[in-house]
Write a protein that holds these residues in place. Sequence first.
Motif, PDB file in Angstrom:
ATOM      1  N   HIS A 142     -21.823 103.639 106.926  1.00  0.00           N
ATOM      2  CA  HIS A 142     -20.906 102.644 107.476  1.00  0.00           C
ATOM      3  C   HIS A 142     -19.603 103.296 107.951  1.00  0.00           C
ATOM      4  N   GLU A 143     -19.127 104.235 107.185  1.00  0.00           N
ATOM      5  CA  GLU A 143     -17.893 104.928 107.565  1.00  0.00           C
ATOM      6  C   GLU A 143     -18.093 105.698 108.872  1.00  0.00           C
ATOM      7  N   ARG A 183     -18.178 103.247 111.846  1.00  0.00           N
ATOM      8  CA  ARG A 183     -16.824 102.802 112.226  1.00  0.00           C
ATOM      9  C   ARG A 183     -16.135 103.885 113.068  1.00  0.00           C
ATOM     10  N   ASN A 228     -14.834 103.615 116.978  1.00  0.00           N
ATOM     11  CA  ASN A 228     -13.464 103.931 117.374  1.00  0.00           C
ATOM     12  C   ASN A 228     -13.439 104.949 118.508  1.00  0.00           C
ATOM     13  N   GLU A 247     -19.352  95.287 118.821  1.00  0.00           N
ATOM     14  CA  GLU A 247     -18.650  94.935 117.583  1.00  0.00           C
ATOM     15  C   GLU A 247     -19.506  94.001 116.729  1.00  0.00           C
TER      16      GLU A 247
END
Length: 252
Positions: A124-125, A128, A132, A201
């Motif tokens: 998940h990190e 993200r 970005n 998103e």
Amino acid sequence: MSYRRISQPKLSDIIMKELEKMVLEGSLKPGQKLQPERELAVKFEVSRPSLREAIQKLEAKGVLYRRQGGGTYVREQLWNSLSDPLVELLGNNPESQYDLLEFRHATEGMMAYYAALRGTNADHEQLRSRMNRIKEVQGNPQQEAQAIVDFHRTVAEACHNVAMLHLVLSLSPLLERNVEQNLQLLYRREGSSDVANIHREALLDAILKREPELARRASNDHLAYIEEVTLEVRREDSRQQRSLRRMRNDHA
């Protein structure tokens, strides 16, 4: 009664299998440099000669290669199963772009489903971070295409399915070309990039919330929108070309 002697596997073969597993799982990525031998030996708790023998076996198999004075690397060509000429042919054929979108509907929807089902907090990190990066480079089609493919590669990693991961890795050059061409068409339709961002998103949000069906639907909605916009822009181009041909004939 006689018994067959059970031979113990060589330590170098065990190390080799472990390194192969790391390549398959994506822990060692294409083009990545391995840690120095002394550090790997400590990590695996083995002697340097055994580690060196394992690396030499993987070099012989074409999995790793050594640069003179520059360390050992995972061979990038492992994943480039599509030759450059084929990438060029498919990339320049407008019809094949829609074939690729159909293919992406099937594969990316499935990967989104399993990423939502199996993704770890570490996955998940990474997702993200990839999202970005897409936002940082928007406006530059080449960099944005690479960032989008990196995002989907991370989705594939979050599936924890090596077949899906290596399918994406092998198709990366073709996917980047497809995404870049789609972006160039999207930029011509006002607001379409914003809609595409909202879709991505929604996909990320569904994966983070661990909702597999929602993730698959978000992936399919996104690609359906891309297909709709690109088809419409190409139709507009076709209508304009017909108009120009008629004007030339009228003035002839």
